[in-house]
Scaffold this motif. Structure first.
Motif, mmCIF file in Angstrom:
data_model
loop_
_atom_site.group_PDB
_atom_site.id
_atom_site.type_symbol
_atom_site.label_atom_id
_atom_site.label_comp_id
_atom_site.label_asym_id
_atom_site.label_seq_id
_atom_site.Cartn_x
_atom_site.Cartn_y
_atom_site.Cartn_z
ATOM 1 N N VAL A 1 -7.138 -8.036 2.617
ATOM 2 C CA VAL A 1 -5.763 -7.879 2.151
ATOM 3 C C VAL A 1 -5.118 -9.260 2.057
ATOM 4 C CG1 VAL A 1 -3.483 -6.896 2.675
ATOM 5 C CG2 VAL A 1 -5.561 -5.590 3.192
ATOM 6 N N PRO A 2 -4.392 -9.563 0.990
ATOM 7 C CA PRO A 2 -3.730 -10.863 0.853
ATOM 8 C C PRO A 2 -2.880 -11.191 2.080
ATOM 9 C CG PRO A 2 -3.587 -9.661 -1.199
ATOM 10 C CD PRO A 2 -4.166 -8.705 -0.193
ATOM 11 N N ALA A 3 -2.906 -12.440 2.479
ATOM 12 C CA ALA A 3 -2.246 -12.856 3.714
ATOM 13 C C ALA A 3 -0.756 -12.552 3.723
ATOM 14 C CB ALA A 3 -2.489 -14.346 3.947
ATOM 15 N N ASP A 4 -0.067 -12.807 2.597
ATOM 16 C CA ASP A 4 1.380 -12.586 2.592
ATOM 17 C C ASP A 4 1.719 -11.101 2.685
ATOM 18 O OD1 ASP A 4 0.314 -12.048 0.108
ATOM 19 O OD2 ASP A 4 1.970 -12.941 -1.035
ATOM 20 N N LEU A 5 0.923 -10.261 2.059
ATOM 21 C CA LEU A 5 1.137 -8.813 2.150
ATOM 22 C C LEU A 5 0.868 -8.316 3.566
ATOM 23 C CD1 LEU A 5 1.749 -6.118 0.773
ATOM 24 C CD2 LEU A 5 -0.679 -5.967 0.153
ATOM 25 N N LEU A 6 -0.203 -8.820 4.151
ATOM 26 C CA LEU A 6 -0.544 -8.413 5.522
ATOM 27 C C LEU A 6 0.527 -8.871 6.502
ATOM 28 C CD1 LEU A 6 -2.758 -7.018 7.221
ATOM 29 C CD2 LEU A 6 -3.765 -9.282 7.587
ATOM 30 N N LYS A 7 1.069 -10.073 6.272
ATOM 31 C CA LYS A 7 2.115 -10.600 7.156
ATOM 32 C C LYS A 7 3.353 -9.715 7.104
ATOM 33 C CE LYS A 7 4.807 -14.774 8.135
ATOM 34 N NZ LYS A 7 5.075 -16.182 7.720
ATOM 35 N N ASN B 1 15.103 3.981 2.396
ATOM 36 C CA ASN B 1 15.568 4.577 3.641
ATOM 37 C C ASN B 1 15.023 3.861 4.880
ATOM 38 O OD1 ASN B 1 16.878 6.792 5.192
ATOM 39 N ND2 ASN B 1 14.769 7.259 5.759
ATOM 40 N N CYS B 2 13.702 3.669 4.956
ATOM 41 C CA CYS B 2 13.103 3.082 6.170
ATOM 42 C C CYS B 2 12.615 1.652 5.980
ATOM 43 C CB CYS B 2 11.960 3.958 6.675
ATOM 44 S SG CYS B 2 10.512 4.030 5.568
ATOM 45 N N ARG B 3 12.622 1.184 4.745
ATOM 46 C CA ARG B 3 12.238 -0.188 4.410
ATOM 47 C C ARG B 3 10.747 -0.462 4.584
ATOM 48 N NH1 ARG B 3 14.602 -1.642 0.804
ATOM 49 N NH2 ARG B 3 14.056 -3.829 1.185
ATOM 50 N N ARG B 4 9.959 0.565 4.777
ATOM 51 C CA ARG B 4 8.512 0.362 4.855
ATOM 52 C C ARG B 4 7.952 0.105 3.446
ATOM 53 N NH1 ARG B 4 9.306 4.743 8.656
ATOM 54 N NH2 ARG B 4 8.567 4.173 10.749
ATOM 55 N N ILE B 5 6.769 -0.487 3.414
ATOM 56 C CA ILE B 5 6.085 -0.694 2.142
ATOM 57 C C ILE B 5 5.657 0.675 1.620
ATOM 58 C CG2 ILE B 5 4.050 -1.687 1.025
ATOM 59 C CD1 ILE B 5 4.117 -3.896 3.190
ATOM 60 N N LEU B 6 5.980 0.950 0.368
ATOM 61 C CA LEU B 6 5.594 2.208 -0.249
ATOM 62 C C LEU B 6 4.398 1.950 -1.183
ATOM 63 C CD1 LEU B 6 8.784 4.193 -1.337
ATOM 64 C CD2 LEU B 6 6.996 4.915 0.239
ATOM 65 N N VAL B 7 3.321 2.641 -0.936
ATOM 66 C CA VAL B 7 2.116 2.458 -1.755
ATOM 67 C C VAL B 7 2.002 3.630 -2.732
ATOM 68 C CG1 VAL B 7 -0.371 2.217 -1.739
ATOM 69 C CG2 VAL B 7 0.989 1.214 0.106
ATOM 70 N N LYS C 1 4.905 -7.380 10.198
ATOM 71 C CA LYS C 1 6.301 -7.500 10.605
ATOM 72 C C LYS C 1 6.979 -6.133 10.593
ATOM 73 C CE LYS C 1 10.661 -9.733 9.297
ATOM 74 N NZ LYS C 1 11.325 -10.647 8.335
ATOM 75 N N LEU C 2 6.779 -5.392 9.515
ATOM 76 C CA LEU C 2 7.382 -4.072 9.407
ATOM 77 C C LEU C 2 6.792 -3.095 10.425
ATOM 78 C CD1 LEU C 2 7.519 -3.755 5.507
ATOM 79 C CD2 LEU C 2 9.443 -4.109 7.066
ATOM 80 N N ARG C 3 5.514 -3.206 10.651
ATOM 81 C CA ARG C 3 4.858 -2.315 11.628
ATOM 82 C C ARG C 3 5.460 -2.507 13.021
ATOM 83 N NH1 ARG C 3 -0.019 -1.986 14.795
ATOM 84 N NH2 ARG C 3 -0.481 -4.193 14.432
ATOM 85 N N GLU C 4 5.741 -3.752 13.370
ATOM 86 C CA GLU C 4 6.346 -4.044 14.673
ATOM 87 C C GLU C 4 7.768 -3.489 14.744
ATOM 88 O OE1 GLU C 4 7.406 -7.930 17.475
ATOM 89 O OE2 GLU C 4 6.174 -8.166 15.682
ATOM 90 N N GLN C 5 8.477 -3.579 13.640
ATOM 91 C CA GLN C 5 9.865 -3.115 13.617
ATOM 92 C C GLN C 5 9.984 -1.602 13.529
ATOM 93 O OE1 GLN C 5 11.448 -5.118 10.186
ATOM 94 N NE2 GLN C 5 11.743 -7.088 11.231
ATOM 95 N N GLN C 6 9.006 -0.960 12.903
ATOM 96 C CA GLN C 6 9.116 0.457 12.582
ATOM 97 C C GLN C 6 8.178 1.352 13.402
ATOM 98 O OE1 GLN C 6 11.421 1.583 10.633
ATOM 99 N NE2 GLN C 6 12.163 -0.367 9.834
ATOM 100 N N GLY C 7 8.004 0.999 14.633
ATOM 101 C CA GLY C 7 7.235 1.875 15.527
ATOM 102 C C GLY C 7 5.790 2.059 15.175
#
Length: 247
Positions: free
Chosen positions: A178-184, A234-240, A188-194
């Motif tokens: 996975v590209p580094a910037d996308l993974l980063k 709503n939750c600011r997570r990445i939507l795939v 970050k979002l994973r840590e913030q969003q449980g």
């Protein structure tokens, strides 16, 4: 941020592996053996305290019995000496004879009283010894249960940790693609969003927050280029996006 659709799909694979690692960690923390061992350890602590008290009582009784038996022996020896004097005829004075006889009678009563004390202490000591034996057996029984539960827990740990190690290795491989910037951003979002940083858009619904997207938001996503990394309003997570997104 832009990322190839295939890379975004792989991000879902990373997310799935992270979810599995979270599940394994939760399973490890929530093993029923934890509560079982904790409860048994409380019982063991109480039993050991009771055992120490019983052993102390038995020890005190042993010292008390020894002292009482020594007192009996001293009185018995003194009475034997007086009786020997009386039998020897060495005491000729009537008054001295009377006093000697009175002392022998007194010593006999004293010996009897002390022997009663010895018997009473012996009974208490036997009771304490029985209590020690009972508690010792109970301590051993609870300890055996703890050992058994600990063995089952450790076996479960080994199984869980083995699977976690396998999933971790797989995660390293997939995340490495996975590209580094996308993974980063994902991390970050994973840590913030449980623990959930990326979610599939399925049937116009974010699988991260389970909220159906508004018509305007769906319209914007439809217009977005395939390599645009979109986020849930709503939750600011990445939507795939996938073929099942309902766009």
């Amino acid at each position: 941020m832009n990322a190839a659709p295939a890379d975004q799909i792989r991000l879902l694979d990373v997310q799935a592996l992270d979810v599995r690692l979270q599940q394994l960690a939760h399973k490890r923390r929530s093993l029923p053996e934890h509560a079982e061992i904790e409860s048994l350890n409380k019982d063991l602590t109480q039993l050991r305290d009771l055992l120490v008290a019983a052993q102390t009582e038995e020890s005190d009784c042993a010292r008390e019995q020894t002292k009482a038996e020594q007192d009996v022996d001293q009185v018995r020896q003194r009475a034997a000496r007086d009786q020997k004097r009386l039998d020897s005829g060495a005491v000729s004075s009537p008054k001295d004879l009377e006093n000697l006889q009175r002392e022998i009678v007194s010593l006999a009563k004293r010996q009897g009283d002390l022997e009663d004390i010895v018997l009473e202490v012996m009974e208490r000591r036997e009771s304490a010894q029985a209590r020690v034996a009972e508690l010792t057996e109970r301590v051993a029984s609870v300890q055996a249960k703890i050992d058994d539960a600990s063995g089952r827990r450790d076996a479960a740990f080994e199984e869980i940790d083995g699977e976690a190690a396998t999933v971790t290795k797989e995660r390293e491989v997939v995340a490495g693609s996975v590209p580094a910037d996308l993974l980063k951003l994902y991390e970050k979002l994973r840590e913030q969003q449980g623990g959930i940083g990326a979610a599939k858009l399925y049937a116009r619904t974010c699988q991260g927050c389970r909220q159906e997207l508004a018509i305007t938001e769906l319209s914007e996503i439809r217009k977005a280029a395939p390599d645009t990394v979109v986020r849930c309003e709503n939750c600011r997570r990445i939507l795939v996006r996938t073929a099942e997104s309902g766009l």
